[in-house]
Design an enzyme around this catalytic site. Structure first.
Site, short mmCIF file in Angstrom:
data_model
loop_
_atom_site.label_atom_id
_atom_site.label_comp_id
_atom_site.label_asym_id
_atom_site.label_seq_id
_atom_site.Cartn_x
_atom_site.Cartn_y
_atom_site.Cartn_z
N ASP A 164 -8.87 -1.27 9.41
CA ASP A 164 -10.09 -1.52 8.64
C ASP A 164 -11.37 -1.82 9.43
O ASP A 164 -12.40 -1.20 9.21
CB ASP A 164 -9.86 -2.67 7.65
N GLU A 205 1.68 -10.82 10.58
CA GLU A 205 0.93 -9.56 10.42
C GLU A 205 0.48 -9.03 11.78
O GLU A 205 0.56 -7.85 12.07
CB GLU A 205 -0.27 -9.85 9.50
C1 GLC Z 1 -4.99 -4.00 5.62
C2 GLC Z 1 -4.67 -3.13 6.83
C3 GLC Z 1 -4.04 -1.83 6.38
C4 GLC Z 1 -2.82 -2.14 5.51
C5 GLC Z 1 -3.15 -3.10 4.39
C6 GLC Z 1 -1.92 -3.61 3.67
O1 GLC Z 1 -5.95 -3.41 4.80
O2 GLC Z 1 -5.82 -2.88 7.57
O3 GLC Z 1 -3.68 -1.05 7.47
O4 GLC Z 1 -2.31 -0.97 5.02
O5 GLC Z 1 -3.84 -4.23 4.87
O6 GLC Z 1 -1.01 -4.18 4.56
#
Ligand code: GLC
Length: 478
Positions: free
Chosen positions: A192, A434
């Protein structure tokens, strides 16, 4: 003397045996703990990234990574994970990055309003953008666990959707027929707040009101909008101006009904992303192999695009920096903020061994990616580097997994094995978080994170020897 030596020898063999046994049972316990994380986050037909209001939805590449872990102990549940993803596919082939939990009146569903586009499905609510195309990899990895007849029927049942997705990627996202697909929002990269995208956003697309809010230090007034900082420290997430900018970019796409023609007439925020296109190359190889195995033909237009992509990746190489970068779609300007994206062509597997070697040097380099707990999402010597801020520094297990796979296919077995071990050790030491500090391995972001658990299972189950074998078999046997 000789007898003494013999005892010594016997003792050391015994010691080795005991330590291997205790390592094996330690790994078994660790796998069980990972399975518990996945079952905690299991919502029935799909697995949420975590079991909290922070990430309640089904995400595209998350579910692919999750299925890759699940296949080792529950192949039916792994298949369900993929089939539930396919529920969200749009009539034009688009695979949305999110299938939303909640009813029509819920907040997230209302943010997206997928019904503004006639291609969106009627029975589920989704986002209006995609995410890295890991689907083909997940389908093939599940196929590896099946007998040949089962594999054929698994491929047959998923092929139409996979083909439609790849066709959509080229039809809609490669309008100039360049071989590189473009993305319209940083969320589509899966990384992101990765620096090249954020830099571009700040330079060209930051709405004036967000700049004013930032300058007047009013951002805390907007914190109530942020779901992600309720349970996780704001220091671990993107900054509020960055988050507001991403929401504002999403609104722009919604105003254009997620219609690519309308988006492309005005938007300048379109990027040919290095990570996405590298993953696409590997996905295309899988798609081609699947088609061969089930005697299906790929449309000629698609085959031509696939070949083009492999060559086009070369245009993203910057010989001065010895790195790969993403590129702005209209001007073809390389976006020279370093990030983990530079290493993703290893996973694509189509660059030359010499180039791969250059990338490996940057992994070895302590000033760049060669940290104590590799591989940081931004090299440590870059101005954007922050050991705990989301995709601007921390080490993530999914990108490590992709790089390990690439290193193996290029024959850098020692590097792959070292990275596999350091990834496992990091998670063993810190928990299924995470992401992690690349400097000391401390955990950040959400605990009990699904893809961390799933991919650790895969890394433990898939020893280097097995994968070397499957590397040799991929072409003929997939
Ligand atoms: C965040 C991460 C993305 C992932 C999502 C759900 O947005 O950047 O890569 O898919 O979270 O885990």
């Amino acid at each position: 003397m000789a007898a003494g030596l013999a005892i010594c020898y016997q003792l050391s063999v015994n010691d080795i045996y005991l330590s291997v046994m205790s390592m094996t049972s330690e790994n078994q316990d660790f796998i069980e703990a990972a399975k518990t994380v996945l079952s905690m986050n299991d919502k029935g037909a799909y697995t949420a990234p975590v079991n909290s209001s922070m990430y309640p939805h089904q995400w595209l590449w998350d579910s692919c990574f999750i299925a890759i872990g699940l296949r080792h102990y529950d192949i039916d549940r792994a298949k369900t994970e993929i089939f539930s993803l396919l529920r969200g596919q749009w009539a034009n082939g688009m695979m949305p990055n999110m299938i939303l939990a909640g009813s029509k009146t819920s907040n997230s569903v209302n943010i997206w309003r997928s019904w503004v586009n006639p291609n969106a499905p009627d029975d589920v609510f989704t986002s209006g953008i995609t995410q890295p195309p890991m689907l083909a990899e997940a389908i093939v990895r599940l196929g590896e666990e099946l007998s040949k007849p089962e594999r054929r029927s698994w491929y047959k049942s998923t092929f139409p959707a996979l083909l439609a997705y790849h066709e959509w990627l080229y039809n809609e996202r490669d309008p100039h027929n360049e071989g590189l697909v473009l993305l319209v929002h940083p969320w589509e990269t899966g990384l992101d707040n990765t620096p090249p995208w954020m830099h571009e956003l700040q330079d060209h697309q930051m709405p004036l009101w967000i700049k004013v809010v930032d300058t007047l230090r009013l951002t805390t007034a907007f914190n109530f909008l942020r779901n992600d900082t309720k349970s996780v420290s704001p220091k671990d997430r993107m900054t509020t101006p960055d988050a507001l900018a991403l929401y504002s970019a999403q609104r722009r796409l919604r105003r254009k009904n997620y219609d690519i023609k309308r988006i492309l007439t005005r938007t300048q925020f379109t990027i040919e992303d290095i990570t996405f296109n590298s993953i696409l190359i590997r996905a295309n190889q899988h798609l081609t192999n699947i088609a061969e195995l089930i005697n299906a033909e790929l449309p000629k237009k698609l085959t031509a695009s696939i070949q083009k992509t492999e060559k086009a990746l070369d245009q993203l190489w910057d010989p001065y920096a010895s790195q790969y970068f993403s590129r702005e779609f209209v001007s073809h300007r390389l976006l020279k903020q370093p990030s983990i994206g530079t290493l993703m062509p290893l996973y694509a597997g189509t660059i030359t061994k010499e180039r791969a070697q250059q990338l490996v040097q940057s992994i070895e380099n302590g000033q760049m990616f060669g940290t104590h707990f590799p591989i940081p999402s931004v090299p440590v010597n870059d101005q954007y580097f922050d050991y705990r801020r989301y995709w601007q520094g921390p080490t993530w297990v999914n990108t490590n997994w992709l790089i390990i796979d690439g290193l193996r296919r290029y024959g850098f077995d020692d590097h792959a094995e070292a990275l596999r071990e350091s990834t496992i050790d990091m998670v063993k030491q810190a928990g299924f978080y995470e992401y992690f500090s690349p400097l000391d391995g401390k955990p950040y972001g959400a605990p009990n994170f699904s893809w961390t658990a799933a991919l650790v299972i895969d890394l433990l189950e898939n020893t280097s020897k097995q994968t070397t074998k499957s590397r040799k078999n991929t072409r003929n046997d997939s």
